[in-house]
Structure formats: structure tokens, C-alpha cells
Scaffold this motif. Structure first.
Motif, PDB file in Angstrom:
ATOM      1  N   LEU A   6       2.278  -3.354  19.039  1.00 26.38           N
ATOM      2  CA  LEU A   6       1.721  -2.566  18.310  1.00 26.38           C
ATOM      3  C   LEU A   6       2.549  -1.363  17.621  1.00 26.38           C
ATOM      4  CD1 LEU A   6      -1.118  -1.877  21.017  1.00 26.38           C
ATOM      5  CD2 LEU A   6      -1.148  -3.186  18.971  1.00 26.38           C
ATOM      6  N   ALA A   7       3.745  -1.228  18.069  1.00 24.65           N
ATOM      7  CA  ALA A   7       4.686  -0.023  17.486  1.00 24.65           C
ATOM      8  C   ALA A   7       5.369  -0.669  16.336  1.00 24.65           C
ATOM      9  CB  ALA A   7       5.656   0.351  18.505  1.00 24.65           C
ATOM     10  N   ILE A   8       5.678  -2.130  16.325  1.00 26.73           N
ATOM     11  CA  ILE A   8       6.489  -2.748  15.118  1.00 26.73           C
ATOM     12  C   ILE A   8       5.390  -2.983  14.074  1.00 26.73           C
ATOM     13  CG2 ILE A   8       6.374  -5.001  15.854  1.00 26.73           C
ATOM     14  CD1 ILE A   8       9.153  -3.256  13.914  1.00 26.73           C
ATOM     15  N   ILE A   9       4.086  -3.110  14.543  1.00 26.72           N
ATOM     16  CA  ILE A   9       3.080  -3.320  13.348  1.00 26.72           C
ATOM     17  C   ILE A   9       2.638  -2.148  12.715  1.00 26.72           C
ATOM     18  CG2 ILE A   9       0.490  -4.029  13.380  1.00 26.72           C
ATOM     19  CD1 ILE A   9       0.932  -6.247  15.211  1.00 26.72           C
ATOM     20  N   GLU A  10       2.843  -0.930  13.397  1.00 29.01           N
ATOM     21  CA  GLU A  10       2.519   0.527  13.116  1.00 29.01           C
ATOM     22  C   GLU A  10       3.602   0.560  11.939  1.00 29.01           C
ATOM     23  OE1 GLU A  10       2.859   5.092  14.472  1.00 29.01           O
ATOM     24  OE2 GLU A  10       1.864   3.460  15.914  1.00 29.01           O
ATOM     25  N   ALA A  11       4.862   0.432  12.356  1.00 30.51           N
ATOM     26  CA  ALA A  11       5.891   0.675  11.477  1.00 30.51           C
ATOM     27  C   ALA A  11       5.779  -0.196  10.169  1.00 30.51           C
ATOM     28  CB  ALA A  11       7.331   0.349  12.214  1.00 30.51           C
ATOM     29  N   ILE A  12       5.526  -1.330  10.322  1.00 31.73           N
ATOM     30  CA  ILE A  12       5.418  -2.325   9.160  1.00 31.73           C
ATOM     31  C   ILE A  12       4.285  -1.789   8.225  1.00 31.73           C
ATOM     32  CG2 ILE A  12       4.595  -4.737   8.457  1.00 31.73           C
ATOM     33  CD1 ILE A  12       6.172  -5.545  10.912  1.00 31.73           C
ATOM     34  N   ALA A  13       3.157  -1.417   8.732  1.00 29.78           N
ATOM     35  CA  ALA A  13       1.787  -0.889   7.993  1.00 29.78           C
ATOM     36  C   ALA A  13       2.384   0.244   7.178  1.00 29.78           C
ATOM     37  CB  ALA A  13       0.838  -0.563   8.824  1.00 29.78           C
ATOM     38  N   LYS A  14       3.527   1.008   7.384  1.00 33.71           N
ATOM     39  CA  LYS A  14       3.816   2.350   6.539  1.00 33.71           C
ATOM     40  C   LYS A  14       4.624   1.813   5.351  1.00 33.71           C
ATOM     41  CE  LYS A  14       3.600   5.300  10.508  1.00 33.71           C
ATOM     42  NZ  LYS A  14       3.799   6.753  10.689  1.00 33.71           N
ATOM     43  N   PHE A  15       4.900   0.582   5.510  1.00 32.38           N
ATOM     44  CA  PHE A  15       5.663  -0.144   4.238  1.00 32.38           C
ATOM     45  C   PHE A  15       4.676  -0.859   3.430  1.00 32.38           C
ATOM     46  CE2 PHE A  15       9.258   1.155   6.528  1.00 32.38           C
ATOM     47  CZ  PHE A  15      10.358   1.317   5.380  1.00 32.38           C
ATOM     48  N   GLY A  16       3.410  -1.272   3.999  1.00 32.55           N
ATOM     49  CA  GLY A  16       2.825  -2.063   3.125  1.00 32.55           C
ATOM     50  C   GLY A  16       2.686  -3.431   3.477  1.00 32.55           C
ATOM     51  N   SER A  17       3.810  -4.149   3.750  1.00 27.37           N
ATOM     52  CA  SER A  17       3.915  -5.671   3.908  1.00 27.37           C
ATOM     53  C   SER A  17       5.087  -5.723   4.835  1.00 27.37           C
ATOM     54  CB  SER A  17       3.933  -6.368   2.792  1.00 27.37           C
ATOM     55  OG  SER A  17       5.300  -6.308   2.034  1.00 27.37           O
ATOM     56  N   ASN A  33       8.613 -11.251  11.216  1.00 27.42           N
ATOM     57  CA  ASN A  33       7.313 -12.068  11.787  1.00 27.42           C
ATOM     58  C   ASN A  33       7.445 -12.723  13.406  1.00 27.42           C
ATOM     59  OD1 ASN A  33       5.841 -14.821  11.986  1.00 27.42           O
ATOM     60  ND2 ASN A  33       4.681 -13.532  10.791  1.00 27.42           N
ATOM     61  N   GLN A  34       8.704 -12.779  13.629  1.00 21.71           N
ATOM     62  CA  GLN A  34       9.007 -13.016  15.045  1.00 21.71           C
ATOM     63  C   GLN A  34       8.782 -11.708  16.004  1.00 21.71           C
ATOM     64  OE1 GLN A  34      12.665 -14.727  15.113  1.00 21.71           O
ATOM     65  NE2 GLN A  34      12.223 -16.807  14.483  1.00 21.71           N
ATOM     66  N   TRP A  35       9.164 -10.804  15.219  1.00 17.75           N
ATOM     67  CA  TRP A  35       8.908  -9.373  16.214  1.00 17.75           C
ATOM     68  C   TRP A  35       7.484  -9.341  16.400  1.00 17.75           C
ATOM     69  CZ3 TRP A  35      12.510  -6.386  12.392  1.00 17.75           C
ATOM     70  CH2 TRP A  35      13.762  -6.705  12.330  1.00 17.75           C
ATOM     71  N   THR A  36       6.559  -9.632  15.395  1.00 18.40           N
ATOM     72  CA  THR A  36       5.334  -9.522  15.305  1.00 18.40           C
ATOM     73  C   THR A  36       4.456 -10.260  16.310  1.00 18.40           C
ATOM     74  OG1 THR A  36       4.507 -10.306  13.391  1.00 18.40           O
ATOM     75  CG2 THR A  36       5.183  -7.995  13.092  1.00 18.40           C
ATOM     76  N   LYS A  37       5.188 -11.245  16.532  1.00 19.83           N
ATOM     77  CA  LYS A  37       4.862 -12.426  17.199  1.00 19.83           C
ATOM     78  C   LYS A  37       4.971 -12.665  18.545  1.00 19.83           C
ATOM     79  CE  LYS A  37       2.330 -14.326  13.610  1.00 19.83           C
ATOM     80  NZ  LYS A  37       0.859 -13.940  13.291  1.00 19.83           N
ATOM     81  N   GLU A  38       6.000 -11.592  18.897  1.00 17.64           N
ATOM     82  CA  GLU A  38       6.487 -11.535  20.241  1.00 17.64           C
ATOM     83  C   GLU A  38       7.289 -12.648  20.519  1.00 17.64           C
ATOM     84  OE1 GLU A  38       3.038 -10.697  22.876  1.00 17.64           O
ATOM     85  OE2 GLU A  38       2.721  -8.836  22.064  1.00 17.64           O
ATOM     86  N   ILE A  39       8.013 -13.221  19.336  1.00 14.22           N
ATOM     87  CA  ILE A  39       8.907 -14.304  19.688  1.00 14.22           C
ATOM     88  C   ILE A  39      10.268 -13.648  20.280  1.00 14.22           C
ATOM     89  CG2 ILE A  39      10.163 -16.160  18.806  1.00 14.22           C
ATOM     90  CD1 ILE A  39       7.325 -16.600  17.070  1.00 14.22           C
TER      91      ILE A  39
END
Length: 82
Positions: A6-17, A33-39
Motif C-alpha cells: 500500500l505504501a509503494i502504491i501511494e508513492a507511485i500515485a504521487k507520480f501518476g504512473s 511492477n514487481q514491487w506492487t505485485k509483492e514479488i
């Protein structure tokens, strides 16, 4: 979903993509993408930079081991490992 995801998704959202976030960190979009997929977790070396730019703290990005990397770091709130 894990708190660090959730934290990395929040950070990515501040960049837009994910692509813009990847450019900021000079990594591939596939790595992000691997970070967001918990790989894979976000590499510790990126956490201070992400924190400085987005406000998403390194202890949220690496809740299980942030003390090992930054023993003098004092988070605003203690986030216990999931």
C-alpha cells in the motif's frame, strides 16, 4: 495486501504512473511492477529518496527490516511488521 505494498502504491500515485516513478528512480517499469505485485520488496537504497520526494516513509516501505538499514532513523509512528 501488505502494508508495504500500500505504501509503494501511494508513492507511485504521487507520480501518476509506474513508468514516471521508474524514471525517477532510474529503474525499469518492470521492477516497479514487481514491487506492487509483492514479488520483490522495494530495495532499501531507494527508500530515503522515495521518502524525500513523496512523504511515504521508509519504515512504511520496509516495515520488516528498516531498523537494520537506518538504526538512527526515528519514524513519526512505529509501524510494526505485518
Amino acid at each position: 495486501m501488505k502494508p508495504q505494498t500500500l505504501a509503494i502504491i501511494e508513492a507511485i500515485a504521487k507520480f501518476g504512473s509506474q513508468v514516471e516513478f521508474a524514471v525517477f528512480l532510474n529503474v525499469t517499469p518492470g521492477a516497479v511492477n514487481q514491487w506492487t505485485k509483492e514479488i520483490r520488496p522495494v530495495p532499501a537504497r531507494f527508500c530515503p529518496r522515495i521518502e524525500a520526494r513523496t512523504g511515504v516513509t521508509r519504515d512504511r516501505l520496509r516495515p520488516d527490516d528498516w531498523r537494520e538499514y537506518w538504526p538512527d532513523y526515528e519514524p513519526k509512528e512505529i509501524h510494526e511488521p505485518a
